[in-house]
Scaffold this active site. Structure first.
Site, PDB file in Angstrom:
ATOM      1  N   HIS A  17     -12.667   2.369 -10.785  1.00 48.69           N
ATOM      2  CA  HIS A  17     -13.145   0.984 -10.662  1.00 48.69           C
ATOM      3  C   HIS A  17     -13.693   0.477 -12.005  1.00 48.69           C
ATOM      4  CE1 HIS A  17     -14.097   2.234  -6.271  1.00 48.69           C
ATOM      5  NE2 HIS A  17     -13.054   1.408  -6.221  1.00 48.69           N
ATOM      6  N   LYS A  41     -14.930   0.310   7.571  1.00 46.24           N
ATOM      7  CA  LYS A  41     -15.327   1.709   7.391  1.00 46.24           C
ATOM      8  C   LYS A  41     -16.857   1.802   7.461  1.00 46.24           C
ATOM      9  CE  LYS A  41     -11.909   1.238   3.809  1.00 46.24           C
ATOM     10  NZ  LYS A  41     -11.829   0.977   2.366  1.00 46.24           N
ATOM     11  N   ARG A  90      -2.889   1.899  -7.901  1.00 41.19           N
ATOM     12  CA  ARG A  90      -2.877   3.307  -8.336  1.00 41.19           C
ATOM     13  C   ARG A  90      -1.477   3.903  -8.253  1.00 41.19           C
ATOM     14  NH1 ARG A  90      -7.538   4.998  -4.323  1.00 41.19           N
ATOM     15  NH2 ARG A  90      -6.137   3.696  -3.122  1.00 41.19           N
ATOM     16  N   SER A 128     -12.691   6.374  -3.693  1.00 44.41           N
ATOM     17  CA  SER A 128     -14.071   6.615  -3.253  1.00 44.41           C
ATOM     18  C   SER A 128     -14.099   7.628  -2.107  1.00 44.41           C
ATOM     19  CB  SER A 128     -14.710   5.305  -2.779  1.00 44.41           C
ATOM     20  OG  SER A 128     -14.746   4.373  -3.827  1.00 44.41           O
TER      21      SER A 128
HETATM   22  O1  PNS Z   1     -12.120  -1.398  -1.881  1.00 47.77           O
HETATM   23  P1  PNS Z   1     -11.255  -1.865  -0.752  1.00 47.77           P
HETATM   24  O2  PNS Z   1     -11.837  -1.380   0.551  1.00 47.77           O
HETATM   25  O3  PNS Z   1      -9.826  -1.484  -0.930  1.00 47.77           O
HETATM   26  O4  PNS Z   1     -11.314  -3.478  -0.772  1.00 47.77           O
HETATM   27  C1  PNS Z   1     -10.686  -4.223   0.250  1.00 47.77           C
HETATM   28  C2  PNS Z   1     -11.052  -5.721   0.161  1.00 47.77           C
HETATM   29  C3  PNS Z   1     -12.551  -5.890   0.084  1.00 47.77           C
HETATM   30  C4  PNS Z   1     -10.427  -6.317  -1.081  1.00 47.77           C
HETATM   31  C5  PNS Z   1     -10.464  -6.407   1.415  1.00 47.77           C
HETATM   32  O5  PNS Z   1     -10.811  -5.661   2.551  1.00 47.77           O
HETATM   33  C6  PNS Z   1     -10.964  -7.840   1.595  1.00 47.77           C
HETATM   34  O6  PNS Z   1     -10.621  -8.700   0.839  1.00 47.77           O
HETATM   35  N1  PNS Z   1     -11.806  -8.047   2.619  1.00 47.77           N
HETATM   36  C7  PNS Z   1     -12.387  -9.340   2.904  1.00 47.77           C
HETATM   37  C8  PNS Z   1     -11.846  -9.918   4.207  1.00 47.77           C
HETATM   38  C9  PNS Z   1     -10.549 -10.666   3.960  1.00 47.77           C
HETATM   39  O7  PNS Z   1     -10.498 -11.615   3.204  1.00 47.77           O
HETATM   40  N2  PNS Z   1      -9.503 -10.212   4.646  1.00 47.77           N
HETATM   41  C10 PNS Z   1      -8.187 -10.796   4.521  1.00 47.77           C
HETATM   42  C11 PNS Z   1      -7.438 -10.207   3.335  1.00 47.77           C
HETATM   43  S1  PNS Z   1      -5.761 -10.533   3.449  1.00 47.77           S
END
Ligand code: PNS
Length: 158
Positions: A17, A41, A90, A128
């Protein structure tokens, strides 16, 4: 003036990150690291702890801000007046989900586009979840996260 959001759960923040933060901070004028409050999660760290770790580890970047958010990412981007979302890729296994998110976000908010940075090769295996698993099993995580984060993880698992 370009402003981007780098969103994620950051539970906890890893060297992978931090690599994306450092590289994207050079590309855009302003970078907001958006820390998701309510992930599906069960997080190891509270939102305050995740924000604090990120603030500490990015304190030397003058154009990086750490802000928590809840709800839709595109709503957060709109509030922050950011029109770029940064995500790290990744491996090819990340691509399908990332493509779906990028396209959905763009359909919901036409002004927002997602750019992808390929993770540096040395961090391409890192997540993570893997860090937490190795830590729970008392493995050495010094190659995955900074010492500051190791101390916080030790507090959680001891
Ligand atoms: O670190 P992560 O868990 O891969 O991040 C995921 C994240 C936070 C980018 C994604 O879950 C997100 O954007 N969540 C917010 C809710 C949202 O907008 N959902 C629709 C996305 S298409």
């Amino acid at each position: 003036m370009s402003k981007a959001i780098y969103p994620g759960s950051f539970d906890p923040v890893t060297f992978g990150h931090l690599d994306i933060i450092g590289r994207s901070a050079k590309i855009v004028d302003e970078l907001v690291v958006g820390v998701l409050v309510n992930s599906t999660k069960q997080p190891m760290f509270t939102i305050e702890e995740r924000v604090e770790m990120l603030k500490h580890l990015t304190k030397d970047y003058s154009n990086v801000e750490i802000i928590s958010f809840d709800g839709l990412l595109v709503d957060f981007a709109r509030e922050e007046k950011a029109d770029i979302i940064v995500r790290g890729l990744r491996a090819v296994t990340d691509f399908e989900y990332e493509l779906q998110m990028a396209q959905t976000n763009h359909i919901m908010e036409k002004c927002v586009d997602t750019i992808f940075l390929t993770t540096s090769l040395k961090y391409s295996y890192l997540s993570s979840s893997i860090v937490k698993e190795v830590a729970w099993l008392h493995g050495d995580i010094s190659q995955f996260v900074p010492a500051f984060v190791i101390d916080k993880i030790q507090e959680k698992i001891s």
